[in-house]
Enzyme design. Structure first.
Site, PDB file in Angstrom:
ATOM      1  CG  ASN A  71      12.586 -35.753  20.238  1.00 33.45           C
ATOM      2  OD1 ASN A  71      12.090 -34.991  21.055  1.00 33.45           O
ATOM      3  ND2 ASN A  71      13.199 -35.306  19.146  1.00 33.45           N
ATOM      4  CG  ASP A  96      19.571 -33.256  17.841  1.00 29.89           C
ATOM      5  OD1 ASP A  96      19.370 -32.072  17.504  1.00 29.89           O
ATOM      6  OD2 ASP A  96      18.757 -34.164  17.591  1.00 29.89           O
TER       7      ASP A  96
END
Length: 282
Positions: free
Chosen positions: A9, A119
């Site tokens: 992000n 992730d």
């Protein structure tokens, strides 16, 4: 060369699987070599905060074009498309790794395995690649835009974990959601005496307390000490408080747990997948 991409992000990390593997080091949070380490390191970081356009430009400077890219992307479809387009300019296909019930020898015990962030699963695989076949339970705390704190048992089962706002999100939410609190950058202390200190100390306490909660839970659940690993760009904001709490835990001053810092667990996990005979099968 196989390109490795960790599209988070906040940051975009890029590495590769090298032909010559250099001995890796595992470090504690203060930079000293320590802790369990069994394998050699195939991943090398090329960039730590990249945009897709720069990725394409960098690929054009390489003497050898990667034949394949493996990656995880939690930054949304627009980021994924930008990376795809940058790689396509150089004839390099990209395969995005997604969460599933089992990834190599790591078992995913999420109620809906595909809902686990890829992730997180790949990072846990990266930690596991550093350990011997017989290993204690381990906890990985990753401090990014969100903080995740995940636990894997000696049987290589991921049994669950926490998600909470990362330090930056905590700080910005206080500034946005209140009329009088600033975007603080204060010293972390046990008894804050100004607002900046109070916010910085509160954030560090929340983050470190959540990690300690999960580490203690893992120790109780498995009946043995769990190994604690930490990662992520916001770790420095939490480190002082985390180390203080860890020193208060354990039977004596010399037996308190240690936080082992890893700078690229997602790339480590991707490198392990890339080293398989058929990485396209994942």
């Amino acid at each position: 060369m196989i390109l490795l991409i960790d599209s988070g992000n906040s940051r975009l990390k890029v590495g590769w699987l090298t032909a010559t593997e250099d001995a890796a080091t595992q470090t504690t949070a203060n930079g000293q070599t320590a802790g369990p380490l069994m394998r050699r390191e195939p991943a090398a970081v090329a960039f730590d905060n990249l945009n897709p356009h720069a990725l394409g430009d960098w690929l054009g400077t390489l003497p050898q074009t990667p034949r394949l890219a493996l990656g995880v992307n939690v930054a949304g479809p627009e980021r994924a498309q930008g990376i795809h387009d940058a790689l396509a300019r150089h004839g390099c296909p990209v395969r995005w790794i997604t969460s599933r019930e089992q990834l190599l020898y790591l078992k995913n015990r999420y109620t809906e395995p595909t809902q686990l962030g890829a992730d997180r699963l790949v990072a846990l695989l990266g930690v596991r690649s550093r350990l011997p076949s017989a290993h204690p339970p381990y906890v990985l705390a990753s401090f990014g835009t969100a903080t995740t704190i995940d636990t894997v048992g000696p049987d290589d089962s991921f049994i669950g974990g926490l998600i909470l706002p990362g330090p930056v999100l905590m700080r910005s939410s206080l500034a946005r959601g209140t009329a009088h609190l600033p975007l603080a950058n204060g010293q972390v202390t046990e008894f804050p005496t100004d607002t900046h200190q109070a916010i910085a100390s509160g954030i560090a306490a929340a983050q470190a307390g959540a990690v300690l909660r999960q580490w203690l839970a893992a120790c109780r659940y498995y009946g043995q000490a769990a190994t604690l690993f930490v990662a992520g760009g916001s770790w420095p904001e939490v480190e002082q408080e985390m180390q203080r709490l860890l020193k208060q835990t354990g039977g004596s001053p010399n037996t308190h747990p240690t936080a082992y810092y890893l700078d690229r667990p997602v790339l480590d996990g991707l490198a392990l997948i890339a080293a398989q005979p058929d990485p396209l099968s994942f």
